[in-house]
Design an enzyme around this catalytic site. Sequence first.
Site, PDB file in Angstrom:
ATOM      1  N   LEU A  25      -3.471  -7.520 -20.402  1.00 42.12           N
ATOM      2  CA  LEU A  25      -2.588  -6.859 -19.304  1.00 42.12           C
ATOM      3  C   LEU A  25      -1.023  -6.349 -19.196  1.00 42.12           C
ATOM      4  O   LEU A  25      -0.529  -6.440 -20.691  1.00 42.12           O
ATOM      5  CB  LEU A  25      -1.949  -9.173 -19.798  1.00 42.12           C
ATOM      6  CG  LEU A  25      -1.301  -8.153 -17.948  1.00 42.12           C
ATOM      7  CD1 LEU A  25      -1.907  -8.288 -16.895  1.00 42.12           C
ATOM      8  CD2 LEU A  25      -0.318  -9.724 -18.245  1.00 42.12           C
TER       9      LEU A  25
ATOM     10  N   MET B  87      -2.633  -7.414  -7.856  1.00 40.38           N
ATOM     11  CA  MET B  87      -1.837  -8.167  -8.153  1.00 40.38           C
ATOM     12  C   MET B  87      -2.420  -9.406  -9.170  1.00 40.38           C
ATOM     13  O   MET B  87      -2.742 -10.840  -8.386  1.00 40.38           O
ATOM     14  CB  MET B  87      -0.622  -9.703  -6.924  1.00 40.38           C
ATOM     15  CG  MET B  87       0.286  -7.872  -7.130  1.00 40.38           C
ATOM     16  SD  MET B  87       0.873  -7.057  -8.096  1.00 40.38           S
ATOM     17  CE  MET B  87       2.692  -8.118  -8.672  1.00 40.38           C
ATOM     18  N   ARG B  88      -3.613  -8.995  -9.799  1.00 42.61           N
ATOM     19  CA  ARG B  88      -4.902  -9.793  -9.748  1.00 42.61           C
ATOM     20  C   ARG B  88      -4.556 -10.114 -11.914  1.00 42.61           C
ATOM     21  O   ARG B  88      -5.239  -8.551 -11.931  1.00 42.61           O
ATOM     22  CB  ARG B  88      -6.207 -10.252  -9.599  1.00 42.61           C
ATOM     23  CG  ARG B  88      -5.655 -10.198  -7.820  1.00 42.61           C
ATOM     24  CD  ARG B  88      -6.487 -12.068  -8.119  1.00 42.61           C
ATOM     25  NE  ARG B  88      -7.577 -12.423  -8.908  1.00 42.61           N
ATOM     26  CZ  ARG B  88      -7.378 -13.676  -8.934  1.00 42.61           C
ATOM     27  NH1 ARG B  88      -6.362 -14.601  -8.587  1.00 42.61           N
ATOM     28  NH2 ARG B  88      -8.978 -13.728  -9.252  1.00 42.61           N
ATOM     29  N   ILE B  89      -4.800 -10.751 -12.210  1.00 41.72           N
ATOM     30  CA  ILE B  89      -5.181 -10.586 -13.716  1.00 41.72           C
ATOM     31  C   ILE B  89      -6.305 -10.762 -13.679  1.00 41.72           C
ATOM     32  O   ILE B  89      -7.755 -11.117 -12.875  1.00 41.72           O
ATOM     33  CB  ILE B  89      -4.791 -12.138 -14.140  1.00 41.72           C
ATOM     34  CG1 ILE B  89      -3.257 -12.270 -14.612  1.00 41.72           C
ATOM     35  CG2 ILE B  89      -4.902 -11.996 -15.848  1.00 41.72           C
ATOM     36  CD1 ILE B  89      -2.559 -12.627 -15.588  1.00 41.72           C
TER      37      ILE B  89
ATOM     38  N   GLY C 250       0.865  -1.122  -0.250  1.00 40.80           N
ATOM     39  CA  GLY C 250       0.372  -0.341   0.266  1.00 40.80           C
ATOM     40  C   GLY C 250       1.113   1.134   0.318  1.00 40.80           C
ATOM     41  O   GLY C 250       0.344   2.297   0.658  1.00 40.80           O
TER      42      GLY C 250
ATOM     43  N   GLU D 286       6.795   5.977  -8.859  1.00 44.27           N
ATOM     44  CA  GLU D 286       5.971   5.473  -9.005  1.00 44.27           C
ATOM     45  C   GLU D 286       5.426   6.202  -7.771  1.00 44.27           C
ATOM     46  O   GLU D 286       3.994   7.076  -8.104  1.00 44.27           O
ATOM     47  CB  GLU D 286       5.796   3.859  -7.490  1.00 44.27           C
ATOM     48  CG  GLU D 286       5.846   3.257  -9.020  1.00 44.27           C
ATOM     49  CD  GLU D 286       5.733   2.196  -9.061  1.00 44.27           C
ATOM     50  OE1 GLU D 286       4.716   1.622  -7.920  1.00 44.27           O
ATOM     51  OE2 GLU D 286       6.014   0.950  -8.954  1.00 44.27           O
TER      52      GLU D 286
ATOM     53  N   ASN E 296      -3.786   1.847 -13.677  1.00 47.98           N
ATOM     54  CA  ASN E 296      -3.210   0.826 -13.166  1.00 47.98           C
ATOM     55  C   ASN E 296      -1.447   1.681 -13.028  1.00 47.98           C
ATOM     56  O   ASN E 296      -1.207   1.700 -13.710  1.00 47.98           O
ATOM     57  CB  ASN E 296      -2.607  -0.201 -13.961  1.00 47.98           C
ATOM     58  CG  ASN E 296      -2.136  -1.734 -13.101  1.00 47.98           C
ATOM     59  OD1 ASN E 296      -2.516  -1.417 -11.936  1.00 47.98           O
ATOM     60  ND2 ASN E 296      -0.998  -2.133 -13.534  1.00 47.98           N
TER      61      ASN E 296
ATOM     62  N   HIS F 279       2.614   0.217 -12.949  1.00 44.46           N
ATOM     63  CA  HIS F 279       3.439  -1.036 -13.876  1.00 44.46           C
ATOM     64  C   HIS F 279       5.013  -0.290 -13.250  1.00 44.46           C
ATOM     65  O   HIS F 279       5.036   0.334 -14.197  1.00 44.46           O
ATOM     66  CB  HIS F 279       2.997  -1.576 -14.741  1.00 44.46           C
ATOM     67  CG  HIS F 279       3.426  -2.588 -15.574  1.00 44.46           C
ATOM     68  ND1 HIS F 279       3.381  -4.710 -14.566  1.00 44.46           N
ATOM     69  CD2 HIS F 279       4.508  -3.248 -15.490  1.00 44.46           C
ATOM     70  CE1 HIS F 279       3.822  -5.060 -15.020  1.00 44.46           C
ATOM     71  NE2 HIS F 279       4.794  -4.550 -15.734  1.00 44.46           N
TER      72      HIS F 279
HETATM   73  C1  GAR Z   1       4.371  -1.302  -7.210  1.00 41.94           C
HETATM   74  O1  GAR Z   1       5.548  -1.398  -7.224  1.00 41.94           O
HETATM   75  C2  GAR Z   1       3.322  -1.342  -8.040  1.00 41.94           C
HETATM   76  O2  GAR Z   1       3.715  -0.533  -9.342  1.00 41.94           O
HETATM   77  C3  GAR Z   1       3.481  -2.596  -8.248  1.00 41.94           C
HETATM   78  O3  GAR Z   1       3.600  -3.847  -7.144  1.00 41.94           O
HETATM   79  C4  GAR Z   1       3.898  -2.646  -6.405  1.00 41.94           C
HETATM   80  C5  GAR Z   1       3.331  -2.512  -5.663  1.00 41.94           C
HETATM   81  O4  GAR Z   1       3.433  -1.588  -3.985  1.00 41.94           O
HETATM   82  N1  GAR Z   1       1.959  -3.436  -9.016  1.00 41.94           N
HETATM   83  C6  GAR Z   1       2.419  -4.591  -9.844  1.00 41.94           C
HETATM   84  O5  GAR Z   1       3.458  -5.480 -10.229  1.00 41.94           O
HETATM   85  C7  GAR Z   1       1.412  -4.820 -10.786  1.00 41.94           C
HETATM   86  N2  GAR Z   1       0.923  -5.407 -11.811  1.00 41.94           N
HETATM   87  P1  GAR Z   1       2.710  -1.129  -2.910  1.00 41.94           P
HETATM   88  O6  GAR Z   1       2.082  -2.266  -2.630  1.00 41.94           O
HETATM   89  O7  GAR Z   1       2.924  -0.822  -2.049  1.00 41.94           O
HETATM   90  O8  GAR Z   1       1.994   0.247  -3.890  1.00 41.94           O
END
Ligand code: GAR
Length: 230
Positions: free
Chosen positions: A155, A101-103, A23, A186, A118, A120
Amino acid sequence: MNDADSIPGAPRARLVVVISGRGRNLAALIAAIREGRIAADLVAVISNRADAPGLAIAAAAGVPTTVIPHVDFPDRAAFDAALASCLRACRPDIVALAGFMRILTEGFVREFEGRMLNVHPSLLPRHKGLNTHAAVLRAGDAEHGATVHFVSPQLDGGPAVIQGRFIVPAHDDVQQLAERVMDTVERKIYPQAVAWMARGELQLEQGVAVFRGRPLREPLTLDDLEEGFR
Ligand code: GAR
């Protein structure tokens, strides 16, 4: 524009954030709302995992949380139907997938297309899917970063909005790269993209991301960040 500039009585965008994990993006979005940089109300946080640490971040901010454990559903379509019904009840203007983390099934995506973003952890279209930091190191990429994009049924394939990049430091390992992507890219680009959307400056029109009335041929960059988001 921030809270102080917004038109009194104008409806604020309704934002829902969907998570699976730590999060940190959620925390960045909450901070930006608090500081008046995103003109939206975070009406709900939804997680597919009961143990997602991000749920505590939402609760501490006074945001209602819902857990829809994907393991309780027989298949992807059944989980997506439950998620869609929960989202529908929230009447979101913006759905921000933040470490979710779901498709997603095509039917689900179509219902929220144009309202759903989203983030990524790669320079899309490079390294779709999982384990992007390891893939960058394996490929010997000179640059790495993250991308905010509209969600489409492909995806990690929807129209990109903004991308932040940096030179891969010589000795970074997977963990260091992951932290670097989060801290330097991010947590800046996601709140900024959501802020633009909340202000009506960013839309999806016929499958194309449109920013301030112009189709984006290339994603925006860190140089386009507004002062409060840098
Ligand atoms: C982040 O780096 C995000 O980009 C990635 O997971 C991490 C979540 O961090 N998302 C993916 O890989 C989606 N496919 P967070 O829960 O601390 O924000």
